[in-house]
Design a protein around this motif. Structure first.
Motif, PDB file in Angstrom:
ATOM      1  N   UNK A  31      35.491  45.478  37.213  1.00  0.00           N
ATOM      2  CA  UNK A  31      35.900  45.163  38.579  1.00  0.00           C
ATOM      3  C   UNK A  31      34.754  44.537  39.369  1.00  0.00           C
ATOM      4  N   UNK A  32      33.515  44.804  38.944  1.00  0.00           N
ATOM      5  CA  UNK A  32      32.385  44.181  39.644  1.00  0.00           C
ATOM      6  C   UNK A  32      32.452  42.664  39.548  1.00  0.00           C
ATOM      7  N   UNK A  33      33.151  42.169  38.528  1.00  0.00           N
ATOM      8  CA  UNK A  33      33.280  40.722  38.381  1.00  0.00           C
ATOM      9  C   UNK A  33      34.202  40.125  39.441  1.00  0.00           C
ATOM     10  N   UNK A  34      34.984  40.953  40.109  1.00  0.00           N
ATOM     11  CA  UNK A  34      35.916  40.433  41.114  1.00  0.00           C
ATOM     12  C   UNK A  34      35.179  39.783  42.281  1.00  0.00           C
ATOM     13  N   UNK A  35      33.910  40.083  42.421  1.00  0.00           N
ATOM     14  CA  UNK A  35      33.118  39.473  43.496  1.00  0.00           C
ATOM     15  C   UNK A  35      32.648  38.062  43.127  1.00  0.00           C
ATOM     16  N   UNK A  36      32.847  37.692  41.877  1.00  0.00           N
ATOM     17  CA  UNK A  36      32.479  36.347  41.439  1.00  0.00           C
ATOM     18  C   UNK A  36      33.644  35.397  41.680  1.00  0.00           C
ATOM     19  N   UNK A  37      33.335  34.122  41.763  1.00  0.00           N
ATOM     20  CA  UNK A  37      34.402  33.125  41.871  1.00  0.00           C
ATOM     21  C   UNK A  37      35.174  33.088  40.547  1.00  0.00           C
ATOM     22  N   UNK A  38      36.373  32.543  40.574  1.00  0.00           N
ATOM     23  CA  UNK A  38      37.163  32.442  39.347  1.00  0.00           C
ATOM     24  C   UNK A  38      36.408  31.639  38.289  1.00  0.00           C
ATOM     25  N   UNK A  39      35.720  30.622  38.723  1.00  0.00           N
ATOM     26  CA  UNK A  39      34.960  29.788  37.798  1.00  0.00           C
ATOM     27  C   UNK A  39      33.834  30.596  37.135  1.00  0.00           C
ATOM     28  N   UNK A  40      33.121  31.399  37.933  1.00  0.00           N
ATOM     29  CA  UNK A  40      32.044  32.219  37.391  1.00  0.00           C
ATOM     30  C   UNK A  40      32.590  33.303  36.469  1.00  0.00           C
ATOM     31  N   UNK A  41      33.731  33.891  36.833  1.00  0.00           N
ATOM     32  CA  UNK A  41      34.360  34.887  35.962  1.00  0.00           C
ATOM     33  C   UNK A  41      34.722  34.257  34.625  1.00  0.00           C
ATOM     34  N   UNK A  42      35.301  33.063  34.671  1.00  0.00           N
ATOM     35  CA  UNK A  42      35.674  32.368  33.435  1.00  0.00           C
ATOM     36  C   UNK A  42      34.439  32.087  32.586  1.00  0.00           C
ATOM     37  N   UNK A  43      33.336  31.735  33.231  1.00  0.00           N
ATOM     38  CA  UNK A  43      32.095  31.468  32.497  1.00  0.00           C
ATOM     39  C   UNK A  43      31.583  32.737  31.809  1.00  0.00           C
ATOM     40  N   UNK A  44      31.689  33.880  32.500  1.00  0.00           N
ATOM     41  CA  UNK A  44      31.256  35.148  31.909  1.00  0.00           C
ATOM     42  C   UNK A  44      32.118  35.479  30.690  1.00  0.00           C
ATOM     43  N   UNK A  45      33.437  35.346  30.829  1.00  0.00           N
ATOM     44  CA  UNK A  45      34.332  35.661  29.714  1.00  0.00           C
ATOM     45  C   UNK A  45      34.132  34.687  28.546  1.00  0.00           C
TER      46      UNK A  45
END
Length: 55
Positions: A31-45
């Motif tokens: 859930x900590x990833x929810x603070x990232x933009x969708x683009x940043x979340x996609x990059x992490x995944x």
């Protein structure tokens, strides 16, 4: 381990995954990833998926 040196992308991916694992070990969930933009979340995944593939 392979004799080939790791690429910058592989090193970045490994660092990203290590940070995720450290967060999880310290009681934080994804859930900590929810603070990232969708683009940043996609990059992490994507980094996590590439890291799994390169093992």
């Amino acid at each position: 381990m392979s004799d080939k040196p790791r690429t910058d992308q592989q090193v970045d991916d490994a660092v990203t995954v290590a940070l995720l694992r450290a967060l999880e070990r310290h009681g934080h969930d994804r859930a900590v990833l929810s603070h990232l933009s969708e683009r940043d979340q996609a990059a992490v995944f994507a980094a996590e998926a590439r890291n799994r593939k390169n093992r």
